[in-house]
Design a protein around this motif. Structure first.
Motif, PDB file in Angstrom:
ATOM      1  N   GLY A 474       0.795  -1.229   0.000  1.00  0.00           N
ATOM      2  CA  GLY A 474       0.000   0.000   0.000  1.00  0.00           C
ATOM      3  C   GLY A 474       0.820   1.269   0.000  1.00  0.00           C
ATOM      4  N   ASN A 475       2.137   1.177   0.272  1.00  0.00           N
ATOM      5  CA  ASN A 475       2.984   2.375   0.203  1.00  0.00           C
ATOM      6  C   ASN A 475       2.997   2.975  -1.194  1.00  0.00           C
ATOM      7  N   THR A 476       2.856   2.103  -2.194  1.00  0.00           N
ATOM      8  CA  THR A 476       2.857   2.570  -3.582  1.00  0.00           C
ATOM      9  C   THR A 476       1.686   3.504  -3.848  1.00  0.00           C
ATOM     10  N   PHE A 477       0.565   3.275  -3.177  1.00  0.00           N
ATOM     11  CA  PHE A 477      -0.659   4.021  -3.475  1.00  0.00           C
ATOM     12  C   PHE A 477      -1.024   5.009  -2.372  1.00  0.00           C
ATOM     13  N   ALA A 478      -0.061   5.309  -1.512  1.00  0.00           N
ATOM     14  CA  ALA A 478      -0.310   6.245  -0.419  1.00  0.00           C
ATOM     15  C   ALA A 478      -0.695   7.621  -0.966  1.00  0.00           C
ATOM     16  N   GLU A 479      -1.497   8.332  -0.188  1.00  0.00           N
ATOM     17  CA  GLU A 479      -1.925   9.666  -0.586  1.00  0.00           C
ATOM     18  C   GLU A 479      -0.882  10.692  -0.149  1.00  0.00           C
ATOM     19  N   HIS A 480      -0.156  11.252  -1.105  1.00  0.00           N
ATOM     20  CA  HIS A 480       0.898  12.218  -0.800  1.00  0.00           C
ATOM     21  C   HIS A 480       0.397  13.652  -0.805  1.00  0.00           C
ATOM     22  N   MET A 481      -0.814  13.861  -1.289  1.00  0.00           N
ATOM     23  CA  MET A 481      -1.365  15.211  -1.310  1.00  0.00           C
ATOM     24  C   MET A 481      -2.052  15.521   0.014  1.00  0.00           C
ATOM     25  N   ALA A 493     -11.223  22.731  -8.730  1.00  0.00           N
ATOM     26  CA  ALA A 493     -10.904  22.382 -10.115  1.00  0.00           C
ATOM     27  C   ALA A 493     -11.774  21.258 -10.663  1.00  0.00           C
ATOM     28  N   ALA A 494     -12.429  20.516  -9.776  1.00  0.00           N
ATOM     29  CA  ALA A 494     -13.320  19.416 -10.168  1.00  0.00           C
ATOM     30  C   ALA A 494     -12.600  18.352 -10.993  1.00  0.00           C
ATOM     31  N   VAL A 495     -11.399  17.999 -10.558  1.00  0.00           N
ATOM     32  CA  VAL A 495     -10.630  16.927 -11.204  1.00  0.00           C
ATOM     33  C   VAL A 495     -10.700  15.689 -10.319  1.00  0.00           C
ATOM     34  N   PRO A 496     -11.264  14.589 -10.802  1.00  0.00           N
ATOM     35  CA  PRO A 496     -11.411  13.394  -9.962  1.00  0.00           C
ATOM     36  C   PRO A 496     -10.206  12.463  -9.956  1.00  0.00           C
ATOM     37  N   ALA A 497      -9.215  12.699 -10.805  1.00  0.00           N
ATOM     38  CA  ALA A 497      -8.096  11.767 -10.952  1.00  0.00           C
ATOM     39  C   ALA A 497      -7.310  11.620  -9.660  1.00  0.00           C
ATOM     40  N   GLU A 498      -6.749  10.444  -9.451  1.00  0.00           N
ATOM     41  CA  GLU A 498      -5.872  10.195  -8.313  1.00  0.00           C
ATOM     42  C   GLU A 498      -4.412  10.277  -8.751  1.00  0.00           C
ATOM     43  N   TYR A 499      -3.602  10.745  -7.819  1.00  0.00           N
ATOM     44  CA  TYR A 499      -2.165  10.875  -8.060  1.00  0.00           C
ATOM     45  C   TYR A 499      -1.463   9.740  -7.317  1.00  0.00           C
ATOM     46  N   VAL A 500      -0.797   8.891  -8.059  1.00  0.00           N
ATOM     47  CA  VAL A 500      -0.100   7.747  -7.468  1.00  0.00           C
ATOM     48  C   VAL A 500       1.386   7.905  -7.741  1.00  0.00           C
ATOM     49  N   TRP A 501       2.142   8.255  -6.710  1.00  0.00           N
ATOM     50  CA  TRP A 501       3.577   8.464  -6.888  1.00  0.00           C
ATOM     51  C   TRP A 501       4.308   7.164  -6.583  1.00  0.00           C
ATOM     52  N   ALA A 502       4.282   6.275  -7.572  1.00  0.00           N
ATOM     53  CA  ALA A 502       4.892   4.960  -7.399  1.00  0.00           C
ATOM     54  C   ALA A 502       6.390   5.055  -7.194  1.00  0.00           C
ATOM     55  N   ARG A 512       3.929   7.591   7.414  1.00  0.00           N
ATOM     56  CA  ARG A 512       3.605   8.894   6.831  1.00  0.00           C
ATOM     57  C   ARG A 512       4.214   8.987   5.443  1.00  0.00           C
ATOM     58  N   PRO A 513       3.373   9.077   4.420  1.00  0.00           N
ATOM     59  CA  PRO A 513       1.915   8.932   4.460  1.00  0.00           C
ATOM     60  C   PRO A 513       1.532   7.473   4.689  1.00  0.00           C
ATOM     61  N   PRO A 514       0.383   7.232   5.307  1.00  0.00           N
ATOM     62  CA  PRO A 514       0.011   5.845   5.618  1.00  0.00           C
ATOM     63  C   PRO A 514      -0.235   5.037   4.349  1.00  0.00           C
ATOM     64  N   PRO A 515       0.081   3.751   4.366  1.00  0.00           N
ATOM     65  CA  PRO A 515      -0.160   2.920   3.182  1.00  0.00           C
ATOM     66  C   PRO A 515      -1.648   2.844   2.864  1.00  0.00           C
ATOM     67  N   ARG A 516      -1.948   2.741   1.602  1.00  0.00           N
ATOM     68  CA  ARG A 516      -3.345   2.663   1.140  1.00  0.00           C
ATOM     69  C   ARG A 516      -3.392   1.668  -0.015  1.00  0.00           C
TER      70      ARG A 516
END
Length: 632
Positions: A474-481, A493-502, A512-516
């Protein structure tokens, strides 16, 4: 005043057309560049001390050689670059290239670019040393000013073309359906982030003009961002391809546009503050106008003079202002590009931008009156330049580096031999299961060899990871924002995309950030690497996956199609595989499946040395295109 000084010629404004930077016989461009190179590399190596949520390619510098021996070598090369015929810089350049190469598939893209461009300088230096040896010069003699000009002049065009190829490829691969979709594009996510500099009562206004104007602006930026990015990343490389002596104004515009581009990136609030990228690449802008850049570095080294004092003051002011501007946003960030601590890259980048702007002004003052497409400078100066060019013409080895850059930038993603460290950052290019690019296919080897012998690294097609209790996945998909950034992106901005900082993935425990965890797809090699990591760490785990039927399909196929389901359990470094049947009934995996999740054979593994498979997440409700995944 500072603006008037920036426009002044280096010779006390004796003549607005006198190109002092092109004719100063004592100019030492090699020494000047090595000093900038040393600063850039010392900053990058320092990230290894931060670790934390820094980019994996940078945190891998956290080893004894990179943190103890290499910094001293790099610093000495910057301090005494001309001693012993440039032997010390040669060793430092090769050592830095070796530490980057040792990272293999986990090297970051800017480090890959830097290593290739450094190779051009190494080859030019070796050729000059060979020429000196043939003429009886001693290796212990220092490089002369003419030697330095020959070394830099012997690789300047190669470096410019390499940089142009890398920039062009970065834009070219963004010409895909996912990046061009406003609801999924990385451009929509990142280009609205500078709006965070607005105060909350304006950014999130509930009434008044701001309540309608700011969302309209944010949504316009998100909608036009993909096209704007493609245009910008097409124009910049063309300007760098052009010969600066023939097209001086175009070259000046390309340099300034590149500096502005990276300045905006560096000032973008976390987690998108990629100032490391700007420092690494823009240091190589030195080769656009090496004599003018050397003159500017010379001024920087003479702070006791009026020109030097003003330049140093301007650089210091730019650095201080930049650090003060970003500090409030970095202090509350969940993660930043450089990991923990102050973003010294941002400060140095601002100073470097002032330095290179001064170089551009010096160049323009000496011959910039010529229009785009005509030569500048005085006849004697042009004749002198032709003499230097004749002595430093680039040979076949350097032309080979240009060919290598083309192979790296375009052929490797098509073949399926590189995903991370390619010219693919923020491109959203599909690298397994078929291509979303408008012109070219990707990962042809994985397609053609999907049914090959199971020991082959490219066999096995595509797998979908359905669930696992391996927390670090889940560290790969953690929320960094952070919450404020997400509110801007989602509500304003009404942008639904997710940011995945692999590129910040880690198999270490991280809070931190927690795994997801996100359901996601990988090439078969990606699953093999994941399971090998779990076995090496002796993790106790269970992982359920689906091996999809076929090797190519659309997003509906990737995210929801049926396939053969399996579960792998690990304990103490050993793994057991079972196939799931009706009602979840388990039966032992067959020999092919067992081989497909085991480490591949060494010959095919060697071909996959630079291949780190990118995970593509599945976000329920938003499965039309790939989300903003970057492997760095």
């Amino acid at each position: 005043s500072l603006p008037k000084w920036l426009a002044a010629s280096p010779e006390g404004r004796k003549s607005s057309n006198h190109c002092a930077t092109m004719t100063t016989p004592g100019q030492r461009p090699f020494s000047a560049y090595l000093r900038l190179w040393a600063i850039a590399n010392l900053l990058r190596i320092s990230i290894g001390l931060n670790a934390g949520t820094g980019l994996v390619g940078s945190t891998l510098d956290a080893n004894f050689f990179s943190l103890a021996t290499l910094p001293a070598l790099v610093a000495l090369a910057g301090l005494v670059p001309a001693r012993w015929s440039g032997a010390l810089p040669l060793v430092a350049l090769v050592a830095r290239a070796a530490t980057n190469a040792a990272k293999g598939s986990m090297m970051s893209n800017s480090q890959m670019w830097a290593t290739q461009m450094d190779a051009a300088l190494v080859l030019s230096l070796l050729r000059r040393l060979g020429s000196a040896a043939r003429h009886g010069s001693s290796w212990s003699s220092p490089l002369s000013a003419e030697d330095e000009r020959a070394v830099v002049g012997g690789c300047a065009r190669t470096v410019r073309w390499q940089l142009a190829i890398f920039y062009f490829a970065s834009g070219f691969w963004k010409a895909n359906t996912s990046f061009l979709h406003p609801s999924y594009s990385c451009a929509g996510l990142f280009m609205v982030q500078p709006l965070e500099y607005l105060p909350d009562d304006v950014l999130f206004a509930a009434s008044g003009l701001a309540a309608s104007a700011v969302p309209a602006l944010a949504r316009a930026i998100a909608a036009t961002g993909p096209a704007f990015t493609l245009v910008l990343e097409a124009v910049v490389p063309v300007l760098h391809f052009l010969e600066p002596r023939r097209f001086p104004r175009c070259a000046l515009f390309g340099l300034v546009l590149t500096l502005a581009f990276h300045l905006v990136i560096g000032l973008t609030p976390p987690p998108s503050n990629v100032s490391t990228y700007g420092v690494t690449t823009c240091t190589r802008l030195f080769f656009v106008f090496p004599d003018a850049a050397a003159a500017a570095v010379g001024e920087m080294g003479r702070p006791h003079t009026a020109a030097g004092a003003l330049l140093c003051a301007g650089m210091a002011a730019a650095a201080a202002a930049t650090l003060a501007l970003v500090e409030p946003y970095h202090a509350v960030a969940i993660s930043t590009v450089q990991g923990e601590g102050k973003d010294w890259h941002a400060g140095w980048y601002a100073a470097l931008a002032v330095l290179l702007t001064r170089a551009a002004v010096l160049e323009a003052a000496g011959g910039g009156e010529a229009a785009c497409g005509s030569e500048g400078g005085l006849p004697a100066e042009k004749e002198k330049s032709r003499e230097v060019e004749g002595r430093t013409r680039e040979g076949p080895a350097l032309r080979g580096l240009v060919a290598l850059a083309l192979l790296y930038a375009f052929a490797l993603p098509v073949a399926g031999l590189q995903e991370k460290a390619g010219c693919l950052m923020f491109s959203q290019l599909r690298l397994h299961g078929g291509s979303n690019h408008l012109l070219l296919p990707t990962s042809l080897l994985q397609r053609e060899l999907a049914s090959a012998e199971p020991t082959n690294a490219f066999a096995g097609g595509v797998v979908r990871i359905e669930e696992t209790d391996l927390e670090w996945v889940g560290n790969t998909f953690a929320e960094h924002m952070g919450p404020r950034t997400l509110r801007l992106i989602r509500e304003v901005a009404a942008v639904p995309a997710e940011y995945v900082w692999a590129a910040k993935s880690s198999s270490a425990k991280r809070s931190r950030p927690p795994p997801r965890f996100r359901r996601h797809t990988l090439s078969a090699l990606g699953l093999r690497r994941l399971l090998a990591t779990a076995a090496r760490q002796k993790d106790s785990f269970s992982l359920r996956y689906t091996r999809l039927h076929g090797a190519v399909g659309d997003e509906a196929w990737r995210t929801g199609s049926a396939g053969s389901e399996y579960v792998v359990r690990g304990e103490g470094g050993a793994t057991r595989c079972a196939r799931l049947g009706l009602g979840g009934k388990e039966s032992p995996c067959d020999a092919r499946e067992e081989a497909l999740i085991a480490p591949p054979s060494w010959p095919s593994s060697a071909f996959a040395f630079l291949l780190e498979p990118q995970p593509n997440p599945i976000v329920d409700g938003y499965t039309d295109e790939m989300h903003c995944v970057t492997w760095g």
